[in-house]
Design an enzyme around this catalytic site. Structure first.
Site, short mmCIF file in Angstrom:
data_model
loop_
_atom_site.label_atom_id
_atom_site.label_comp_id
_atom_site.label_asym_id
_atom_site.label_seq_id
_atom_site.Cartn_x
_atom_site.Cartn_y
_atom_site.Cartn_z
N TYR A 179 35.29 27.57 -41.42
CA TYR A 179 35.42 29.03 -41.58
C TYR A 179 36.46 29.59 -40.60
O TYR A 179 37.32 30.39 -40.97
CB TYR A 179 34.04 29.63 -41.36
CG TYR A 179 33.92 31.12 -41.55
CD1 TYR A 179 33.99 31.69 -42.82
CD2 TYR A 179 33.69 31.95 -40.46
CE1 TYR A 179 33.85 33.06 -42.98
CE2 TYR A 179 33.54 33.31 -40.61
CZ TYR A 179 33.63 33.87 -41.88
OH TYR A 179 33.49 35.22 -42.03
N LYS A 200 39.87 31.43 -41.53
CA LYS A 200 40.04 32.84 -41.16
C LYS A 200 41.28 33.05 -40.29
O LYS A 200 41.94 34.08 -40.39
CB LYS A 200 38.78 33.35 -40.46
CG LYS A 200 37.59 33.55 -41.40
CD LYS A 200 37.95 34.44 -42.57
CE LYS A 200 36.75 35.08 -43.24
NZ LYS A 200 37.14 35.85 -44.45
#
Ligand SMILES: NC(=O)c1ccc[n+]([C@@H]2O[C@H](COP(=O)([O-])OP(=O)(O)OC[C@H]3O[C@@H](n4cnc5c(N)ncnc54)[C@H](O)[C@@H]3O)[C@@H](O)[C@H]2O)c1
Length: 316
Positions: free
Chosen positions: A173, A177
């Site tokens: 993640y 991101k």
């Protein structure tokens, strides 16, 4: 304690409005995306509400469309996955056929597959990159030339503190991101002369994504609604570009990727030891700056080397 000392005077004669503007919000059937869609519509935007729905299950995006219409707004739904490039292109065609322009894209859709890096399969890593990074790329690619031709566009990528600063168990993640920040940095440069402004939002909110990660008392403060003003601003005519806006519980701040002054060692055999013993001065933030583009780092390095009398072809 409320800190009002640094609040600006605001001009309510000129509220932020989106009359005549068209927005797409991905992953907008719940959580943050739903709030973004409702807020843009409440200020006059026509909104396409996207969310992935499995065939045969009624669309949650449709219920947000119903909410917008019930409040007097204009909206339509799209149930495709952001990971499907062809479907995202079709979604953009759907908007163009219905409303004839696209002014705002909020890349919001996302998933989590948290595990420590040792326990994470490569499939779990890649899936998260596919949704957050490639999903945002597909949607942005599909609107990019339309916005350039219009000489107007506002694109928001949803990054995360996890990407900016790291979070245990979120290597997939966090990588996805922060990749969005890199994408934003370059698209902001490429979009500037066409009036296309590109920014990142780093939200904190109590949603299905975070409900197991924090206490109920903390989650009660982190309403999605308290994040959405950041999107309203980043979607507006007056939006900045190349900004990472952090938002949570009614707090707003800007995160930056900066460069310290550092030190010059020259091309000497003891450079590694100088780095080891000079780490504090390398990290000294007193004169740090934000490069206007990646190339500026090299320019500064060349300039400093020349100032220290390094020959032009020292590294040849
Ligand atoms: N909640 C937070 O504190 C927080 C913090 C940092 C970043 N974010 C980011 O904000 C965004 C919204 O998160 P949220 O907290 O509202 O979570 P959420 O789970 O409530 O919303 C995410 C939405 O994306 C949709 N979605 C997932 N995969 C999709 C796909 N392939 N295509 C289309 N839609 C898809 C989901 O169905 C869901 O409705 C995400 O990008 C998330 O990573 C959230």
């Amino acid at each position: 304690m409320q800190n009002t000392a640094n609040l600006p005077d605001i001009n309510l004669d000129q509220p932020i409005r989106f009359d005549g503007k068209v927005a797409i919000v991905t992953g907008a059937s719940g959580g943050l995306g739903r709030q973004h869609a409702l807020a843009l519509a409440a200020r006059g935007a026509k909104v396409l509400v996207n969310d992935f729905s499995v065939a045969g299950i009624s669309s949650a995006a449709e219920s947000v469309v119903a909410e917008i219409r019930a409040a007097g707004g204009d909206a339509m739904s799209n149930n495709a996955s952001v990971t499907d490039a062809i479907a995202m292109s079709a979604m953009v065609n759907q908007v163009m056929a219905q409303w004839g322009r696209i002014d705002i894209l909020v890349n919001n859709a996302g998933i989590l597959r948290d595990k420590s890096f040792s326990k994470m399969s490569l499939e779990e890593f890649k899936l998260v990159l596919d949704v957050h990074l490639m999903g945002s790329v597909y949607c942005t690619k599909a609107v990019w030339d339309i916005m350039k031709d219009q000489r107007y566009g506002r694109i928001v990528f949803t990054t995360s503190s996890s990407g900016l600063y790291g979070n245990f168990g979120q290597s997939n993640y966090g990588a996805a991101k922060l990749a969005l920040v890199g994408l934003m940095q370059t698209l902001a440069l490429e979009g500037a002369k066409y009036g296309v402004h590109v920014n990142c939002l780093a939200p904190s909110a109590a949603t299905q994504m975070t409900q197991d990660l924090m206490s109920d008392a903390d989650l009660a403060l982190l309403t999605p609604k308290s994040v959405t003003p950041a999107v309203v601003y980043l979607a507006s005519q007056d939006a900045p570009t190349r900004t990472i806006l952090c938002a949570g519980a009614g707090n707003f701040a800007v995160a930056n990727i900066t460069l310290t002054q550092g030190m010059f060692t020259g091309d000497v055999p003891t450079a590694p030891e100088q780095l080891r013993d000079g780490i504090d001065s390398l990290r000294d933030r007193s004169a740090e700056m934000i490069p206007s583009a990646g190339i500026e780092q090299s320019k500064i390095e060349i300039q400093k080397a020349r100032a220290h009398g390094m020959p032009k072809r020292a590294y040849a």
